[in-house]
Design an enzyme around this catalytic site. Sequence first.
Site, PDB file in Angstrom:
ATOM      1  N   LYS A  73      44.690  47.948  45.397  1.00 30.48           N
ATOM      2  CA  LYS A  73      45.281  47.710  46.725  1.00 30.48           C
ATOM      3  C   LYS A  73      46.349  48.755  47.035  1.00 30.48           C
ATOM      4  O   LYS A  73      46.648  49.016  48.199  1.00 30.48           O
ATOM      5  CB  LYS A  73      45.919  46.316  46.792  1.00 30.48           C
ATOM      6  CG  LYS A  73      44.896  45.188  46.880  1.00 30.48           C
ATOM      7  CD  LYS A  73      45.560  43.854  47.124  1.00 30.48           C
ATOM      8  CE  LYS A  73      44.557  42.713  47.244  1.00 30.48           C
ATOM      9  NZ  LYS A  73      43.905  42.343  45.971  1.00 30.48           N
TER      10      LYS A  73
ATOM     11  N   HIS B  73      44.418  41.025  41.275  1.00 26.79           N
ATOM     12  CA  HIS B  73      44.653  40.720  42.688  1.00 26.79           C
ATOM     13  C   HIS B  73      45.797  41.632  43.155  1.00 26.79           C
ATOM     14  O   HIS B  73      45.721  42.198  44.226  1.00 26.79           O
ATOM     15  CB  HIS B  73      44.961  39.231  42.869  1.00 26.79           C
ATOM     16  CG  HIS B  73      44.957  38.817  44.300  1.00 26.79           C
ATOM     17  ND1 HIS B  73      43.878  39.042  45.122  1.00 26.79           N
ATOM     18  CD2 HIS B  73      45.894  38.218  45.073  1.00 26.79           C
ATOM     19  CE1 HIS B  73      44.157  38.587  46.341  1.00 26.79           C
ATOM     20  NE2 HIS B  73      45.374  38.091  46.341  1.00 26.79           N
TER      21      HIS B  73
ATOM     22  N   GLU C   2      50.581  36.593  38.375  1.00 29.88           N
ATOM     23  CA  GLU C   2      49.298  37.064  37.858  1.00 29.88           C
ATOM     24  C   GLU C   2      49.453  37.602  36.430  1.00 29.88           C
ATOM     25  O   GLU C   2      48.636  37.308  35.552  1.00 29.88           O
ATOM     26  CB  GLU C   2      48.725  38.154  38.778  1.00 29.88           C
ATOM     27  CG  GLU C   2      47.366  38.666  38.321  1.00 29.88           C
ATOM     28  CD  GLU C   2      46.652  39.504  39.373  1.00 29.88           C
ATOM     29  OE1 GLU C   2      47.306  39.929  40.344  1.00 29.88           O
ATOM     30  OE2 GLU C   2      45.438  39.729  39.211  1.00 29.88           O
TER      31      GLU C   2
ATOM     32  N   CYS D  99      42.348  35.411  51.043  1.00 29.40           N
ATOM     33  CA  CYS D  99      42.243  36.615  50.217  1.00 29.40           C
ATOM     34  C   CYS D  99      41.215  36.498  49.098  1.00 29.40           C
ATOM     35  O   CYS D  99      40.979  37.456  48.372  1.00 29.40           O
ATOM     36  CB  CYS D  99      43.608  36.947  49.628  1.00 29.40           C
ATOM     37  SG  CYS D  99      44.880  36.920  50.881  1.00 29.40           S
TER      38      CYS D  99
ATOM     39  N   PHE E 263      45.954  32.592  49.474  1.00 34.52           N
ATOM     40  CA  PHE E 263      46.821  31.619  50.117  1.00 34.52           C
ATOM     41  C   PHE E 263      46.042  30.305  50.200  1.00 34.52           C
ATOM     42  O   PHE E 263      44.828  30.302  50.413  1.00 34.52           O
ATOM     43  CB  PHE E 263      47.167  32.069  51.538  1.00 34.52           C
ATOM     44  CG  PHE E 263      48.375  32.953  51.620  1.00 34.52           C
ATOM     45  CD1 PHE E 263      49.133  33.261  50.505  1.00 34.52           C
ATOM     46  CD2 PHE E 263      48.760  33.477  52.843  1.00 34.52           C
ATOM     47  CE1 PHE E 263      50.250  34.070  50.602  1.00 34.52           C
ATOM     48  CE2 PHE E 263      49.874  34.302  52.953  1.00 34.52           C
ATOM     49  CZ  PHE E 263      50.616  34.595  51.834  1.00 34.52           C
TER      50      PHE E 263
ATOM     51  N   HIS F  61      45.378  45.797  51.276  1.00 37.93           N
ATOM     52  CA  HIS F  61      44.829  44.468  51.025  1.00 37.93           C
ATOM     53  C   HIS F  61      43.839  44.134  52.149  1.00 37.93           C
ATOM     54  O   HIS F  61      44.247  43.901  53.278  1.00 37.93           O
ATOM     55  CB  HIS F  61      45.982  43.461  50.986  1.00 37.93           C
ATOM     56  CG  HIS F  61      45.587  42.100  50.504  1.00 37.93           C
ATOM     57  ND1 HIS F  61      44.293  41.647  50.524  1.00 37.93           N
ATOM     58  CD2 HIS F  61      46.327  41.082  49.973  1.00 37.93           C
ATOM     59  CE1 HIS F  61      44.256  40.416  50.039  1.00 37.93           C
ATOM     60  NE2 HIS F  61      45.472  40.052  49.692  1.00 37.93           N
TER      61      HIS F  61
END
Lengths: 402, 86
Positions: free
Chosen positions: A326, A294, A305, A162, A390, A331
């Site tokens: 998003k 994010h 976050e 990501c 990830f 995403h």
Amino acid sequence: MKRVVITGAGTINALGQSVPETLEAMREGRCGITDLEFRDVDRLSIKIGGQVKGFEPEAIFNRQQLTLYDRFTQFTLMAAQEAITQSGLVFSGELAATTGVVLGTAGGGVSTWDDNYRSVYEDGKNRVHPFVVPKLMNNAAASHVSMQYNLKGPSFTVSTACASSNHAMSQAFAMVRSGMSKAMVTGGSESMLCFGGVKAWEGLRVMSRDACRPFSANRNGMVQGEGAGIFVFEEYEHARARGADIMAEVVGFAMTSDASDIVMPSKQGAARAISGALTDARISREKVGYINAHGTGTAANDKTECAAVADVFGTHADALMISSTKSMHGHLIGGTGAVELLACIMALRDGVIAPTIGYEEPDPECALDVVPNEAREVKVEYVLSNAFAFGGLNAVLALRRV
Amino acid sequence: MDVETKVREIIAEQALLDVEEVQADSTLESLGVDSLGLVECIFAIEEAFDINIPFNANNPEESDFDISSVKTIVQGIQRLVDEKTS
């Protein structure tokens, strides 16, 4: 060190098939997440996504091109055309020799893998098309952009889940800033919305069945999207000398690794990336007016976050705005930072902060100004774009109004 | 094989423990099964019994499936198995 500016932008995603269309949708807080349409969707338990609809590759590319272009390459070429046309750059001689293409993608030609596995495993065929490998390889998109625009400098593909696009754009920025290249084409793309692509994500049980609601207490997971975002990063004096239209300036970046867990995010890793970008850009934290989060809409990401932002910014965390687009385009995995950079450009250039839509209930663990549901008109001087992948790989970019 | 024995075996394998150490009142936390291990357990249980477990890793508390102890997990699975055969 050279200054680096953005002189071209292009995109295709669930919100629109150009930058103006996408920014209009972000301003209006429109949701591009719809029912997925592709083969075997009835066998999925997750049936929504930010799918690009009304896109007809057969009308744009010829038959020979279609045998070589996976959907992620098609998206890339569409966005690259918009970005490079806008920049006005024509690549020849020394400029062509040093300009390259650095793009992000997590999966590359996922639907090409999917289609051909189906063909040999399910349909029992023993032969596949000769171009399966050049079509599915992760660097196919970057290579086709280089061929189409005569870009002979350093070109490669970055794959960090990501954070792929933010890592790619950071690398392109570093190349122009160091004087290595006068210009770079950068960004990223993703196209995982096919049966196998969604089925794989389903397995992790972090997907929402109904909506992406970042920072909202009732959020229940992420929603996948697809598309591309491509930019032309150019050395400032080079852009000014030719009278180019400058959209924004890229002023810094940082990359960090959590070195802790393969899927769970770390507050420290995220915070180090955010503060690292501020240090690299040589700006004080009080200058930052907006962060494109994010903000995946998962329980784990959003609270981590917000905690990282609170740690880095202290009391200023309550004064800045942070939103996750998003909620609108989904995403885009390896392409997500690139499409989200458009929200950063809109904030700096147009003074419009894209909202976090689908926001329904405040979450005490995400107690920041998340610009809920409606865009806001505020002039900002500096913005950040967060991406936390990830594998614990983080990349944050800092941009400034020009 | 009965549901409880199979479920305990699956959890034990995931937790790298002997089956005897997985008791009805054990919690996944006490057995050292983290969120990723839990998702793997759920997958293995679904495969073993050919059922679908309504579990969302984002909000385990709100899923229609109680994972607070080995006992509640076994009860939930027994119910899904019964529903399937009835």
